[in-house]
Design an enzyme around this catalytic site. Structure first.
Site, PDB file in Angstrom:
ATOM      1  N   LYS A 107       0.780  -1.205   0.033  1.00  0.00           N
ATOM      2  CA  LYS A 107      -0.017  -0.234   0.000  1.00  0.00           C
ATOM      3  C   LYS A 107       0.829   1.412  -0.084  1.00  0.00           C
ATOM      4  CE  LYS A 107      -4.501   0.742  -0.018  1.00  0.00           C
ATOM      5  NZ  LYS A 107      -5.496  -0.024  -0.721  1.00  0.00           N
ATOM      6  N   GLY A 219     -24.153   3.035   1.412  1.00  0.00           N
ATOM      7  CA  GLY A 219     -23.735   3.418   0.539  1.00  0.00           C
ATOM      8  C   GLY A 219     -24.251   3.648  -0.916  1.00  0.00           C
ATOM      9  N   GLY A 221     -22.045   4.582  -3.757  1.00  0.00           N
ATOM     10  CA  GLY A 221     -20.919   4.920  -4.461  1.00  0.00           C
ATOM     11  C   GLY A 221     -20.760   3.852  -5.410  1.00  0.00           C
ATOM     12  N   ASN A 222     -19.360   3.614  -6.082  1.00  0.00           N
ATOM     13  CA  ASN A 222     -18.950   2.967  -6.794  1.00  0.00           C
ATOM     14  C   ASN A 222     -19.463   1.186  -6.414  1.00  0.00           C
ATOM     15  OD1 ASN A 222     -16.663   0.665  -7.747  1.00  0.00           O
ATOM     16  ND2 ASN A 222     -17.229   2.039  -9.529  1.00  0.00           N
TER      17      ASN A 222
END
Ligand code: NAD
Length: 428
Positions: A107, A219, A221-222
């Site tokens: 990350k 949610g 979103g995507n």
């Protein structure tokens, strides 16, 4: 709402320790896997638009690459910390391992707020980040991707800088690129669809057919939108959606008991996945408090917004009707809430298995780039379905065989594969 009281790195390590004990890992293997193998922390000096130099702080943490090149996103965030990056790098290793793709975990991040940076300044940060780690990342060692507040354009600037330094074309060095510039078809849908491939298999083993089930989602979103899209295509009915209202700075739940319509809600939501409350009301949606999504009398909950959303203070609100929780978000359930859910016997599809569709499709992008040959969308999605389905089956079979909670079974599979790889390589 419980949020940052958890140090994510300590959480990741304690989850690991619990599974290491179940697996009876050797001390050496345990010591190696509970921390990152390599960490880079560096400065990125940028000449800002006002002519002054500003120095940003950058990170790349490679947790483990025994199973293949390290893989993981780069986040741009003003509150980024090394411990968050470390934790996310561990989770990336387990995520790639549980879906059995030949990649490790990494990350990265930069402490910055893109809202207050011009595009030129952002480009300089991307190029500066690459210059600092160009010798330590690459298509055969560490393959970055977009994450919070980074996108395909950032990835292209990074790719360009990498190629300038190394003098060649290496499109498989970085994923999440725009389609037509080395990106894969199907990437936009991949995480949300992956959530539903896993959910579909979970319903199958529970003897439930999707068209007889209802769901409530956090949610829009995507991830959430694509999950809702595919779940409703399978015949399921979503009765409530919760999302953040940027104007009022609170979340709301929008409910339609006879089923929300995805296209209608997409038409009234902004690019951040916030639904326009006035238009929702005109379309006949009831507006309820943000946490009401948890209390609906549905069969399925899909948390697909943020971490720590099902926690000690609200877990009791989950309706008795709920049979399955399919975790689309990363870390939506705190350890305390998880214990309650486990005791109640709710079937959990754990986050790092359930939302692994994104990284699996990134792996497909890398494969396509390395071959310089790109697949049709249907081919990408059918390969994704096959990967997610077989990952679910392996986890479920182990959970049944060893009488394990689904989350523990997923960790046992993921960690034992990495432990085996480090042993076979002779590292520990
Ligand atoms: P996104 O930014 O597109 O959408 C986030 C949604 O959450 C928005 O609809 C927003 O309104 C809603 N939200 C934010 N705060 C909320 C709150 N307090 N209550 C209710 N709703 C709230 O994000 P995304 O890409 O869909 O990601 C969602 C989650 O899935 C994150 O945890 C992310 O880390 C994880 N995830 C995403 C991907 C991916 O490919 N996008 C892959 C793996 C995991």
């Amino acid at each position: 709402m419980e949020t940052a009281s958890y140090n994510p790195y300590q959480v990741a390590q304690s989850q690991f320790d619990k599974v290491a004990a179940i697996l009876e890992l050797d001390d050496g293997v345990k010591e190696l896997l509970r921390q990152p193998m390599r960490e880079y922390q560096f400065t990125i000096p940028v000449r800002m638009d006002d002519g002054k130099i500003k120095v940003f702080k950058g990170f790349r943490v490679q947790h483990n690459d025994a199973r293949g090149p390290a893989k993981g996103g780069i986040r741009f965030h003003p509150m980024e910390t090394i411990d968050t990056v470390r934790a996310l790098s561990l989770w990336m290793t387990w995520k790639c391992s549980v879906v059995d793709i030949p990649l490790g975990g990494a990350k990265g991040g930069v402490i910055c707020d893109p809202h207050h940076l011009s595009l030129r300044e952002q480009e300089q940060i991307c190029r500066g980040w690459i210059r600092q780690v160009a010798k330590n990342v690459g298509p055969v060692s560490d393959v970055p991707a977009p994450d919070v507040m980074t996108n395909g354009q950032h990835m292209l600037w990074m790719l360009d800088e990498f190629e300038m330094i190394h003098g060649g074309h290496y499109p498989g060095f970085i994923t999440g690129k725009p389609v037509g510039m080395g990106g894969s078809l199907g990437r936009t849908e991949a995480t949300g669809f992956g959530v539903v491939y896993v959910l579909r298999e979970a319903l199958k083993v529970l003897g439930l057919s999707p068209e007889k089930t209802t769901a409530s989602v956090q949610g829009f979103g995507n991830v959430a939108q694509h999950a809702v899209q595919l779940y409703t295509q399978l015949g399921g009915k979503v009765v409530a959606i919760s999302c953040w209202d940027q104007g009022d700075k609170v979340s709301y739940t929008y409910r339609k008991k006879d089923g929300i319509k995805i296209d209608e809600l997409r038409g009234i939501c902004d690019k951040f996945g916030g639904i326009d409350k006035k238009q929702a009301q005109e379309l006949g949606y009831e507006r309820l408090p943000g946490e009401a999504w948890l209390e609906q009398d549905v069969d399925i909950l899909i948390p697909a917004a943020l971490e720590n959303q099902i926690n000690g203070s609200n877990v009791q609100k989950i309706s008795k009707t709920v049979k399955v929780i399919a975790e689309g978000a990363n870390g939506p359930t705190t350890p305390e809430a998880d214990e309650v859910i486990k005791q109640r016997g709710i079937f959990v599809c754990p986050d790092f298995l359930t939302n692994a569709g994104g990284v699996t499709c990134s792996y497909f992008e890398q494969v396509q780039c390395n071959m310089n040959y790109f697949w049709e969308k249907d081919e990408v999605l059918s390969k994704l379905d096959a990967k997610m389905t077989s990952a679910f089956t392996a986890v479920y079979d182990l959970a049944v065989r060893r009488k394990l909670y689904m989350r523990d079974a997923a960790y046992v599979i993921a960690i034992s594969r990495v432990a085996e790889a480090v042993k076979q390589r002779g590292w520990a």
